[in-house]
Design an enzyme around this catalytic site. Structure first.
Site, PDB file in Angstrom:
ATOM      1  N   SER A 124       4.584   3.911  -4.690  1.00  0.00           N
ATOM      2  CA  SER A 124       5.660   3.346  -3.884  1.00  0.00           C
ATOM      3  C   SER A 124       5.452   1.878  -3.519  1.00  0.00           C
ATOM      4  CB  SER A 124       5.811   4.162  -2.584  1.00  0.00           C
ATOM      5  OG  SER A 124       4.625   4.088  -1.807  1.00  0.00           O
ATOM      6  N   LYS A 125       4.314   1.304  -3.889  1.00  0.00           N
ATOM      7  CA  LYS A 125       4.045  -0.088  -3.555  1.00  0.00           C
ATOM      8  C   LYS A 125       4.886  -1.024  -4.426  1.00  0.00           C
ATOM      9  CE  LYS A 125       0.862   1.208  -0.639  1.00  0.00           C
ATOM     10  NZ  LYS A 125       1.212   1.363   0.773  1.00  0.00           N
ATOM     11  N   PRO A 126       4.977  -2.307  -4.037  1.00  0.00           N
ATOM     12  CA  PRO A 126       5.785  -3.243  -4.832  1.00  0.00           C
ATOM     13  C   PRO A 126       5.403  -3.284  -6.312  1.00  0.00           C
ATOM     14  CG  PRO A 126       5.291  -4.219  -2.711  1.00  0.00           C
ATOM     15  CD  PRO A 126       4.532  -2.925  -2.760  1.00  0.00           C
TER      16      PRO A 126
END
Length: 366
Positions: free
Chosen positions: A185-187
């Site tokens: 879910s991180k950039p």
């Protein structure tokens, strides 16, 4: 219900590149420390302009290995924020050191620089600001405080801010060490766990490289106490495939964040954006009263939300006896009751974003 983070749509946009990259790893069979590992590290060094990138098995492991490389030991103190994910404190406590919490800014939710100096003692060995929600904190001021007090390292916990820019410089290359996460879910995410450490210090980099492979300087020669902290080759291959689209995704995130700011102006309070830096909007976060009721209304409207974070670390049962609190933490405690994150991902379209805003307006209407 619309997705909170739309990883499926991102995959469809990158499907040929991702499948080709994974297939290449399956063909050569070097699943641990294969060629994609160093290739990814080199690409990330180029991206951040940091001298060294050391890939590791998670963002948590990046923080742990960094502290180990600095020689953090039992009784040492690390100043950080209580308003963050538990990993920031977890790694400190695992080494027998003491997390020292100072409060946050009410507008950005990042660590309040004005409160750091009072927390420094002879046992302070590191300061760990967290670039919360994707926006770096006041890194120049933090570095200056560390320099004034001698040999204090600064570790940027940039798990949410990879790709952000602070005064013309990239997050992860703003201090002694920068750490990031490639959690999906991180950039910039992989399809499992992964992370990276960035530094311009040759000795720290060498220590991190050895610690991540059980403290080995060469095979079966263990010169340090280490961990099994390698990022596997397939996950590195996925990050490499995603890197080709990453600049486009950064632009999209900036546009989406700016549009949320515009649409929500006068509707709800939002996390402030400083003019001299960008945010990756890893989460787009607003402040609302009666949050539970608002979340129920949004869920009924098909809008998912999340809370980052509902309980500050100094109030977490497992950590109460291990930390030291410096001063008043009332802002952290207040924010924990008000913050709520809305859906955001690079492929969010304007119509869906407007629908989210309309639902929030309705949900917060008195």
């Amino acid at each position: 219900m619309i997705p909170f983070i739309d990883l499926k749509q991102q995959y469809q946009a990158l499907k040929p590149q991702i499948q080709e990259r994974i297939s290449r790893v399956l063909e050569h069979g070097q699943y641990i420390m294969g060629p994609e590992v160093r290739e990814m590290e080199a690409r990330l060094e180029q991206f951040t302009e940091a001298k060294h990138c050391i890939s590791v098995s998670s963002g948590t492991e990046a923080l742990l290995i960094s502290l180990m490389a600095l020689g953090i030991k039992p009784g040492d103190e690390v100043i950080t924020t209580p308003f963050t994910f538990v990993a920031s404190a977890e790694v400190i406590v695992l080494l027998g050191a003491v997390p020292v919490y100072v409060d946050i800014e009410a507008d950005t939710c990042n660590i309040a620089v004005s409160k750091i100096e009072a927390a420094i003692t002879s046992r302070t060995k590191a300061i760990m600001p967290v670039s919360l929600y994707g926006q770096p904190g006041d890194m120049d001021e933090i570095n200056a405080i560390a320099a004034r007090h001698g040999n204090i390292a600064v570790i940027e916990d940039a798990a949410q801010s990879f790709g952000a820019i602070y005064k013309g410089r990239k997050s992860c290359n703003l201090s002694t060490i920068g750490c990031t996460s490639f959690f999906p879910s991180k950039p910039l995410g992989c399809y499992g766990d992964g992370g990276a450490i960035f530094t311009n210090d040759d000795a720290i980099a060498q220590a991190c490289r050895e610690i991540r492979i059980h403290g080995q300087s060469k095979r079966y020669v263990h010169t340090r106490v280490g961990v099994g902290g390698r990022m596997d080759t397939i996950q590195c291959a996925i990050v490499l495939a995603k890197l080709d689209r990453f600049e486009q995704e950064i632009t999209s995130r900036l546009e989406l964040g700016a549009r949320y700011n515009e649409l929500l102006s006068g509707v709800v309070k939002t996390v402030a954006q400083r003019a001299d830096r960008t945010s990756m909007y890893a989460q787009y976060t607003v402040l609302v009263h009666d949050r539970d009721a608002v979340q129920v209304k949004l869920t009924e409207a098909g809008i998912p939300t999340a809370v980052h974070y509902p309980i500050p670390l100094h109030q977490q049962p497992a950590y109460v006896g291990y930390c030291r609190v410096e001063g008043d933490l009332s802002v952290s405690e207040a924010m924990a009751t008000q913050v709520m994150s809305l859906p955001i991902s690079p492929d969010l379209d304007s119509a869906t974003q407007q629908m989210i805003v309309d639902a929030l307006v309705e949900a917060t209407r008195a």
